[in-house]
Design a protein around this motif. Structure first.
Motif, PDB file in Angstrom:
ATOM      1  N   ASP A   1       0.850  -1.190   0.000  1.00 19.63           N
ATOM      2  CA  ASP A   1       0.000   0.000   0.000  1.00 19.63           C
ATOM      3  C   ASP A   1       0.889   1.245   0.000  1.00 19.63           C
ATOM      4  O   ASP A   1       2.071   1.179   0.331  1.00 19.63           O
ATOM      5  CB  ASP A   1      -0.905  -0.002   1.238  1.00 19.63           C
ATOM      6  CG  ASP A   1      -2.071   0.969   1.135  1.00 19.63           C
ATOM      7  OD1 ASP A   1      -2.313   1.534   0.042  1.00 19.63           O
ATOM      8  OD2 ASP A   1      -2.753   1.160   2.152  1.00 19.63           O
TER       9      ASP A   1
ATOM     10  N   SER B   1      -3.166  -3.401  -5.802  1.00 22.73           N
ATOM     11  CA  SER B   1      -3.337  -2.572  -4.609  1.00 22.73           C
ATOM     12  C   SER B   1      -4.450  -1.535  -4.768  1.00 22.73           C
ATOM     13  O   SER B   1      -4.866  -0.921  -3.787  1.00 22.73           O
ATOM     14  CB  SER B   1      -2.027  -1.859  -4.259  1.00 22.73           C
ATOM     15  OG  SER B   1      -1.788  -0.771  -5.131  1.00 22.73           O
TER      16      SER B   1
ATOM     17  N   PRO C   1      -7.960  -0.179  -4.738  1.00 20.04           N
ATOM     18  CA  PRO C   1      -9.095  -0.730  -3.991  1.00 20.04           C
ATOM     19  C   PRO C   1     -10.293  -1.139  -4.849  1.00 20.04           C
ATOM     20  O   PRO C   1     -11.018  -2.051  -4.480  1.00 20.04           O
ATOM     21  CB  PRO C   1      -9.477   0.386  -3.022  1.00 20.04           C
ATOM     22  CG  PRO C   1      -8.819   1.612  -3.528  1.00 20.04           C
ATOM     23  CD  PRO C   1      -7.646   1.190  -4.351  1.00 20.04           C
ATOM     24  N   LYS C   2     -10.465  -0.504  -6.002  1.00 24.40           N
ATOM     25  CA  LYS C   2     -11.634  -0.823  -6.837  1.00 24.40           C
ATOM     26  C   LYS C   2     -11.240  -1.312  -8.221  1.00 24.40           C
ATOM     27  O   LYS C   2     -12.028  -1.278  -9.145  1.00 24.40           O
ATOM     28  CB  LYS C   2     -12.534   0.407  -6.963  1.00 24.40           C
ATOM     29  CG  LYS C   2     -13.119   0.838  -5.627  1.00 24.40           C
ATOM     30  CD  LYS C   2     -13.987   2.061  -5.786  1.00 24.40           C
ATOM     31  CE  LYS C   2     -14.523   2.513  -4.440  1.00 24.40           C
ATOM     32  NZ  LYS C   2     -15.267   3.762  -4.539  1.00 24.40           N
TER      33      LYS C   2
END
Length: 174
Positions: free
Chosen positions: A27, A57, A59-60
């Motif tokens: 991250d 990494s 998120p969507k």
């Protein structure tokens, strides 16, 4: 030469600390709202090139409004909204004919792109993070003019960390 024959301006976009830390545990080190807004504004409508770990990494998944190109050694890798290639050279070929493309990480892809990049859009964070495990290449020597003194004129309200937005160009002749 037709318009489809030219390669784009290659811009690296990165947020890093004073010691060039960029990540920890898969991250980003900091999620600074203004940095994320700047990233979106600069990259919207352009191809973005990243490594597989950077893509995973997100998120969507694939970032909307941009052509997502993922560099991976895994020939069978796929995900919705992305194109995969095996090398940075292949990614650059996919961007032929566009005005600008953005290299968005991670560490290995940044290192490969640095010698051919035309510009770096840098969010320079006025701190170090002792347990960072991914780093951007050191910009204090070589072809990039990182010896300027940044004005840390922004403060993240969540973390209190100070940062500066900088645009770096290669030093001529290097």
């Amino acid at each position: 030469m037709t318009t489809t024959d030219h390669l784009p301006v290659i811009t690296i976009i990165v947020a890093c600390t004073r010691d060039f830390g960029i990540g920890r545990g898969g991250d980003m080190l900091f999620h600074i709202s203004e940095d994320l807004k700047r990233f979106k504004a600069l990259t919207m409508g352009a191809p973005i090139i990243m490594g597989r770990k950077t893509f995973e990494s997100l998120p969507k998944g694939a970032l909307p409004g941009r052509r997502n190109i993922v560099i991976t050694r895994r020939a069978d890798y796929s995900a919705p909204g992305i194109e995969t290639v095996g090398s940075l050279d292949e990614a650059m070929e996919l961007c032929r004919g566009t005005e600008e493309c953005f290299i968005i990480g991670g560490g290995e892809i940044y290192a490969q792109a640095l010698p051919i990049a035309s510009k770096i859009e840098l969010t320079y964070i006025d701190t170090t993070v002792g347990d960072a495990d991914t780093y951007f290449p050191d910009l204090t020597s070589g072809r990039w003019n990182m010896n300027q003194t940044p004005e840390f004129d922004h403060v993240d309200p969540k973390t209190g960390v100070r940062y500066a937005f900088m645009t770096l160009f290669p030093i001529l002749g290097k």
